[in-house]
Motif scaffolding. Structure first.
Motif, PDB file in Angstrom:
ATOM      1  N   SER A 113       0.845  -1.202   0.000  1.00 46.40           N
ATOM      2  CA  SER A 113       0.000   0.000   0.000  1.00 46.40           C
ATOM      3  C   SER A 113       0.876   1.247   0.000  1.00 46.40           C
ATOM      4  CB  SER A 113      -0.880   0.020   1.252  1.00 46.40           C
ATOM      5  OG  SER A 113      -0.062   0.228   2.389  1.00 46.40           O
ATOM      6  N   GLY A 114       0.206   2.390  -0.169  1.00 49.74           N
ATOM      7  CA  GLY A 114       0.924   3.660  -0.178  1.00 49.74           C
ATOM      8  C   GLY A 114       1.496   4.008   1.185  1.00 49.74           C
ATOM      9  N   ALA A 115       0.690   3.801   2.219  1.00 48.62           N
ATOM     10  CA  ALA A 115       1.167   4.112   3.569  1.00 48.62           C
ATOM     11  C   ALA A 115       2.408   3.278   3.887  1.00 48.62           C
ATOM     12  CB  ALA A 115       0.062   3.838   4.592  1.00 48.62           C
ATOM     13  N   GLU A 116       2.362   2.013   3.533  1.00 46.51           N
ATOM     14  CA  GLU A 116       3.520   1.149   3.786  1.00 46.51           C
ATOM     15  C   GLU A 116       4.744   1.606   3.009  1.00 46.51           C
ATOM     16  OE1 GLU A 116       3.214  -3.283   3.740  1.00 46.51           O
ATOM     17  OE2 GLU A 116       1.119  -2.807   3.388  1.00 46.51           O
ATOM     18  N   VAL A 122       9.951  11.782  -2.997  1.00 50.94           N
ATOM     19  CA  VAL A 122       8.681  12.184  -3.608  1.00 50.94           C
ATOM     20  C   VAL A 122       7.643  11.078  -3.431  1.00 50.94           C
ATOM     21  CG1 VAL A 122       9.677  13.817  -5.254  1.00 50.94           C
ATOM     22  CG2 VAL A 122       9.417  11.438  -5.925  1.00 50.94           C
ATOM     23  N   ASP A 123       6.484  11.480  -2.936  1.00 49.82           N
ATOM     24  CA  ASP A 123       5.362  10.565  -2.763  1.00 49.82           C
ATOM     25  C   ASP A 123       4.536  10.606  -4.050  1.00 49.82           C
ATOM     26  OD1 ASP A 123       2.974   9.306  -2.229  1.00 49.82           O
ATOM     27  OD2 ASP A 123       2.715  10.187  -0.226  1.00 49.82           O
ATOM     28  N   GLU A 124       4.746   9.598  -4.891  1.00 44.22           N
ATOM     29  CA  GLU A 124       4.014   9.518  -6.167  1.00 44.22           C
ATOM     30  C   GLU A 124       2.949   8.429  -6.104  1.00 44.22           C
ATOM     31  OE1 GLU A 124       4.706  10.977  -9.523  1.00 44.22           O
ATOM     32  OE2 GLU A 124       6.766  11.752  -9.348  1.00 44.22           O
ATOM     33  N   VAL A 125       2.461   8.161  -4.905  1.00 43.47           N
ATOM     34  CA  VAL A 125       1.457   7.115  -4.728  1.00 43.47           C
ATOM     35  C   VAL A 125       0.227   7.412  -5.596  1.00 43.47           C
ATOM     36  CG1 VAL A 125      -0.178   6.132  -3.056  1.00 43.47           C
ATOM     37  CG2 VAL A 125       2.238   6.384  -2.450  1.00 43.47           C
ATOM     38  N   GLN A 126      -0.159   8.688  -5.678  1.00 47.23           N
ATOM     39  CA  GLN A 126      -1.331   9.055  -6.484  1.00 47.23           C
ATOM     40  C   GLN A 126      -0.933   9.569  -7.870  1.00 47.23           C
ATOM     41  OE1 GLN A 126      -5.295  11.929  -5.927  1.00 47.23           O
ATOM     42  NE2 GLN A 126      -4.387  10.926  -4.179  1.00 47.23           N
ATOM     43  N   SER A 127       0.172  10.315  -7.937  1.00 48.88           N
ATOM     44  CA  SER A 127       0.545  10.979  -9.193  1.00 48.88           C
ATOM     45  C   SER A 127       1.345  10.082 -10.129  1.00 48.88           C
ATOM     46  CB  SER A 127       1.357  12.240  -8.875  1.00 48.88           C
ATOM     47  OG  SER A 127       2.526  11.914  -8.128  1.00 48.88           O
ATOM     48  N   ALA A 155       2.115   3.250  -5.207  1.00 45.57           N
ATOM     49  CA  ALA A 155       1.132   2.228  -4.832  1.00 45.57           C
ATOM     50  C   ALA A 155      -0.049   2.389  -5.799  1.00 45.57           C
ATOM     51  CB  ALA A 155       0.701   2.344  -3.380  1.00 45.57           C
ATOM     52  N   LYS A 156      -1.204   2.805  -5.280  1.00 45.59           N
ATOM     53  CA  LYS A 156      -2.425   3.011  -6.075  1.00 45.59           C
ATOM     54  C   LYS A 156      -2.419   2.391  -7.479  1.00 45.59           C
ATOM     55  CE  LYS A 156      -4.659   6.549  -3.438  1.00 45.59           C
ATOM     56  NZ  LYS A 156      -3.945   7.480  -2.570  1.00 45.59           N
ATOM     57  N   GLY A 157      -1.975   3.113  -8.496  1.00 44.94           N
ATOM     58  CA  GLY A 157      -2.097   2.609  -9.867  1.00 44.94           C
ATOM     59  C   GLY A 157      -1.128   1.506 -10.244  1.00 44.94           C
TER      60      GLY A 157
HETATM   61  C1  LIG Z   1      -3.535   7.356  -1.181  1.00 45.71           C
HETATM   62  C2  LIG Z   1      -2.240   7.974  -0.849  1.00 45.71           C
HETATM   63  C3  LIG Z   1      -1.402   7.412   0.145  1.00 45.71           C
HETATM   64  C4  LIG Z   1      -1.831   6.232   0.985  1.00 45.71           C
HETATM   65  O1  LIG Z   1      -1.980   5.084   0.235  1.00 45.71           O
HETATM   66  P1  LIG Z   1      -2.747   3.804   0.898  1.00 45.71           P
HETATM   67  O2  LIG Z   1      -2.559   2.734  -0.143  1.00 45.71           O
HETATM   68  O3  LIG Z   1      -4.165   4.198   1.090  1.00 45.71           O
HETATM   69  O4  LIG Z   1      -2.062   3.496   2.154  1.00 45.71           O
HETATM   70  C5  LIG Z   1      -0.171   7.985   0.354  1.00 45.71           C
HETATM   71  N1  LIG Z   1       0.227   9.067  -0.347  1.00 45.71           N
HETATM   72  C6  LIG Z   1      -0.541   9.628  -1.302  1.00 45.71           C
HETATM   73  C7  LIG Z   1      -0.038  10.800  -2.060  1.00 45.71           C
HETATM   74  C8  LIG Z   1      -1.801   9.116  -1.567  1.00 45.71           C
HETATM   75  O5  LIG Z   1      -2.587   9.696  -2.485  1.00 45.71           O
END
Ligand SMILES: *Cc1c(COP(=O)(O)O)cnc(C)c1O
Length: 390
Positions: free
Chosen positions: A94-97, A213-218, A242-244
């Motif tokens: 996941s993104g948090a992880e 850089v947190d690219e979990v969403q971008s 993560a996400k995509g």
């Molecule tokens: C959604 C998101 C997270 C968290 O991701 P999870 O998979 O819900 O833990 C972290 N950073 C960004 C930028 C997000 O959009």
């Protein structure tokens, strides 16, 4: 849902099937998906390549352990390294992880350099996840409230403000890293000025801080390049995804370059499931499909098309403060709270969400055709107008 904890304000809808840009609920009603399960299903629902990869791998081997080599994970790492220019990565779920890994990595890096209490600079309105460390890093009181004591070791500054970063860094010699979203998603599709990341990169180089850089969403093509930061001149030290990444199969990753790639050593981190064969195959298939179907170019094209149509629809409308996008991260900012738009959209067969109270957020699939985008923009404009006319 009696036996499910009430952590979500759920809508009374159950989706039972998805196909491309469409979702179908248990009553057979069809919805155009401009949300993608929050930036997850970039290839649309049940993309044949991902379905095939997951089905095939499920019949062969679902799980062994990170105590052994996982060839599918190695293949995925090789492909991700190619498109990101990163050297090494850790897989999680996941993104948090993924952000937990980045935070741990920054602390180890700091201690190695003699910092007593390694400090990470984070941004206002940021979102990094819901675990204790990542909610402490998050710039949203609603996410933190009730969970004090928060984790220390974070300094918060306004987003898109390089002077604030310099000031905090100069005041705290234990500063070791910056954690930043190239485009703030949950914060309301906030896009910094074009030179911001380069300025952060310079400050990091000058002070030997890690730029994370947190690219979990971008990430994963959503903004029109594999990763949003690639539209600037920088290469980060650490990037989280993560996400995509798995188009719906849970997988996250923390990628690192150079010295940062050598910080985590045996015994410093681990995950039972991270990068398991099925998740790795899903991510590999996702990357291949994005490349094969030229979806980076398409994300930019469709994002700009939808944004253009929305700007035309609300030209001169003073209730709409701003319409902005980076590829298919699209925000329509109103001058009032507009959570009700979600329900109006559902009624009309459209999925979107509202973030930061006043921003209608669209995170549509990368596979949209021009015609799909015209239809989507029309539906979004109609729903917002309906809300504003009340
Ligand atoms: C959604 C998101 C997270 C968290 O991701 P999870 O998979 O819900 O833990 C972290 N950073 C960004 C930028 C997000 O959009």
């Amino acid at each position: 849902m009696r036996h499910v904890m009430k952590t979500y304000g759920r809508k009374e809808i159950s989706f039972v099937r998805g196909e491309g840009i469409w979702l179908f609920d248990s009553n057979g009603k069809k919805y155009l998906d401009a949300l993608c399960g929050i930036a997850v299903t970039g290839l649309g629902h049940c993309h044949p390549s991902v379905v095939e990869a997951v089905s095939e791998q499920s019949k062969t081997l679902m799980h062994a352990s990170n105590l052994y080599n996982i060839p599918e994970q190695e293949k995925l790492a090789t492909e991700l390294a190619k498109i990101s220019q990163m050297d090494a990565m850790f897989f999680c779920n996941s993104g948090a992880e993924a952000n937990e890994v980045a935070i741990k990595l920054a602390r180890l890096y700091g201690h190695k350099r003699g910092a007593e209490k390694p400090n990470i600079i984070v941004m206002e309105q940021s979102f990094h996840g819901r675990t204790m460390a990542t909610l402490s890093a998050t710039g949203n009181r609603k996410v933190q409230a009730g969970f004090e004591p928060l984790l220390g070791g974070f300094s918060r500054v306004p987003f898109d403000d390089i002077d604030a970063v310099r000031a905090v860094g100069e005041n705290n010699p234990d500063t070791v890293a910056i954690l930043v979203e190239p485009v703030q998603g949950e914060g309301g599709i906030r896009i910094p000025r074009p030179t911001y990341l380069e300025e952060l990169r310079d400050v990091c180089v000058k002070n030997n801080w890690l730029l994370m850089v947190d690219e979990v969403q971008s990430g994963m093509g959503r903004t029109g390049s594999w990763f949003a930061h690639q539209q600037t001149g920088i290469i980060p030290d650490v990037m989280t995804l993560a996400k995509g990444l798995g188009n719906g199969i849970p997988i996250g990753a923390c990628l690192a370059k150079g010295e940062a790639a050598e910080i985590l050593t045996p015994g410093t981190h681990g995950s039972t499931f991270g990068g398991n064969p099925v998740a790795s195959r899903a991510a590999l298939a996702t990357i291949q499909a994005i490349a094969k179907e030229s979806l980076l170019e398409n994300a930019k094209r469709q994002g700009d098309l939808i944004t253009k149509r929305l700007k035309e629809a609300f030209d001169g409308n003073r209730s709409v403060v701003n319409i902005r996008n980076k590829g298919l991260m699209i925000g329509v900012e109103l001058n009032e709270s507009c959570g009700q738009i979600v329900d109006l959209a559902l009624e009309s067969g459209l999925l979107l969400n509202v973030t930061a109270d006043k921003v209608v957020r669209l995170l549509p699939p990368l596979i949209l055709t021009d015609n799909d985008s015209e239809v989507m923009a029309g539906m979004v404009a109609t729903v917002i107008k309906k809300f504003l006319s009340k």
